[in-house]
Each structure stands twice: as C-alpha cells, then as structure tokens.
Design a protein around this motif. Structure first.
Motif, short mmCIF file in Angstrom:
data_model
loop_
_atom_site.label_atom_id
_atom_site.label_comp_id
_atom_site.label_asym_id
_atom_site.label_seq_id
_atom_site.Cartn_x
_atom_site.Cartn_y
_atom_site.Cartn_z
N THR A 40 0.87 -0.96 -0.24
CA THR A 40 0.12 -0.13 -0.05
C THR A 40 0.91 1.42 -0.09
O THR A 40 1.76 1.29 0.72
CB THR A 40 -0.88 0.00 1.38
OG1 THR A 40 -1.70 -0.91 1.31
CG2 THR A 40 -1.84 1.12 1.28
N CYS A 41 0.54 2.19 -0.77
CA CYS A 41 1.17 3.48 -0.56
C CYS A 41 1.17 4.20 0.53
O CYS A 41 0.04 4.29 1.10
CB CYS A 41 0.78 4.49 -1.74
SG CYS A 41 1.38 6.03 -1.96
N GLU A 42 2.14 4.60 1.04
CA GLU A 42 2.27 4.99 2.30
C GLU A 42 1.67 6.59 2.54
O GLU A 42 1.24 7.12 3.53
CB GLU A 42 3.83 5.45 2.84
CG GLU A 42 3.72 5.76 4.26
CD GLU A 42 5.31 5.88 4.83
OE1 GLU A 42 5.81 6.77 5.07
OE2 GLU A 42 6.00 4.85 4.72
N HIS A 43 1.52 7.08 1.25
CA HIS A 43 0.98 8.54 1.06
C HIS A 43 -0.75 8.48 0.81
O HIS A 43 -1.35 8.97 1.80
CB HIS A 43 1.80 9.57 0.22
CG HIS A 43 1.16 10.78 0.15
ND1 HIS A 43 1.18 11.71 1.02
CD2 HIS A 43 0.04 11.34 -1.00
CE1 HIS A 43 0.27 12.83 0.51
NE2 HIS A 43 0.00 12.67 -0.64
N SER A 55 11.65 3.71 -0.68
CA SER A 55 12.72 4.57 -0.10
C SER A 55 12.73 4.36 1.28
O SER A 55 11.93 4.61 2.05
CB SER A 55 12.59 6.27 -0.24
OG SER A 55 13.57 6.91 0.31
N GLY A 56 13.99 3.92 1.87
CA GLY A 56 14.28 3.47 3.32
C GLY A 56 13.03 2.55 3.77
O GLY A 56 12.63 2.93 5.01
N GLY A 57 12.44 1.65 2.97
CA GLY A 57 11.69 0.81 3.40
C GLY A 57 10.15 1.17 3.40
O GLY A 57 9.36 0.59 3.86
N ARG A 58 10.13 2.39 2.86
CA ARG A 58 8.64 2.96 2.57
C ARG A 58 8.43 2.95 1.15
O ARG A 58 9.21 3.09 0.36
CB ARG A 58 8.53 4.52 2.93
CG ARG A 58 8.99 4.66 4.63
CD ARG A 58 9.48 6.03 4.95
NE ARG A 58 8.59 7.20 4.43
CZ ARG A 58 8.64 8.35 4.50
NH1 ARG A 58 9.83 8.95 4.68
NH2 ARG A 58 7.50 9.00 4.48
N CYS A 65 3.80 11.17 -4.84
CA CYS A 65 3.27 10.55 -3.36
C CYS A 65 4.63 10.36 -2.56
O CYS A 65 4.52 10.88 -1.33
CB CYS A 65 2.47 9.27 -3.49
SG CYS A 65 0.70 9.28 -3.77
N ALA A 66 5.69 10.30 -3.08
CA ALA A 66 7.08 10.12 -2.23
C ALA A 66 7.31 11.35 -1.80
O ALA A 66 7.50 11.77 -0.66
CB ALA A 66 7.99 9.55 -3.10
N SER A 67 7.29 12.48 -2.73
CA SER A 67 7.68 13.89 -2.66
C SER A 67 6.82 14.57 -1.60
O SER A 67 7.22 15.30 -0.58
CB SER A 67 7.79 14.59 -3.92
OG SER A 67 6.25 14.82 -4.22
N HIS A 68 5.51 14.26 -1.60
CA HIS A 68 4.49 14.61 -0.60
C HIS A 68 4.92 13.98 0.82
O HIS A 68 4.23 14.63 1.78
CB HIS A 68 3.14 14.43 -0.97
CG HIS A 68 2.61 15.38 -1.76
ND1 HIS A 68 1.93 16.54 -1.51
CD2 HIS A 68 2.42 15.51 -3.30
CE1 HIS A 68 1.59 17.25 -2.58
NE2 HIS A 68 1.66 16.38 -3.43
#
Length: 78
Positions: A40-43, A55-58, A65-68
C-alpha cells in the motif's frame, strides 16, 4: 475446487501465489490477490500494482506521493 482466501468464493479456476518468504494464498481473481498481497502507498493508501517507488523501506505508488511524504530524489521519468 478451491476457496479464495479473501472473499471465500469456491471456484474451479482459483490459483495459488507463493511469495519469496514462503507464505502463500489461494485466490479466485487477480483483484483478490492484489487486495491480499500488493503493498500500500504510504501517502495515498492505494494498492501498488506496478513498480512503484521505495525509499528507506517505505513504499509509494509514484514519485508524486513520495515527494509529498518528504522523500527527495525519486522521479517518475529519467
């Protein structure tokens, strides 16, 4: 017939997926398999069914979404 681990449907065309850690499940559709095993996307919370970004296990569905979430250096295009 085999019973789907997600929805419980007893289906003659069910299939089994085995993950690298040895765990496995039986599913009657790709929809149920995605619900059970896709990260699941963390954001935004959507299921990641493509390559996504990590990135870093996330895990994230995309660079946006990563940038947010404060991750730098991930781009959707090179």
């Amino acid at each position: 017939m085999a019973r789907c681990d997600v929805c419980g449907n007893d289906y003659d065309k069910a299939f089994r997926i085995t993950l690298a850690d040895g765990s496995s499940g039986t599913y009657d559709s790709f929809e149920c398999a995605i619900h059970a095993v896709a990260p699941t996307c963390e954001h935004c919370g959507c299921r990641i069914i493509g390559h996504g970004a990590e990135s870093g296990g996330r895990f994230f569905c995309c660079a946006h979404c990563a940038s947010h979430a404060g991750v730098e250096g991930i781009e959707d295009r090179a």
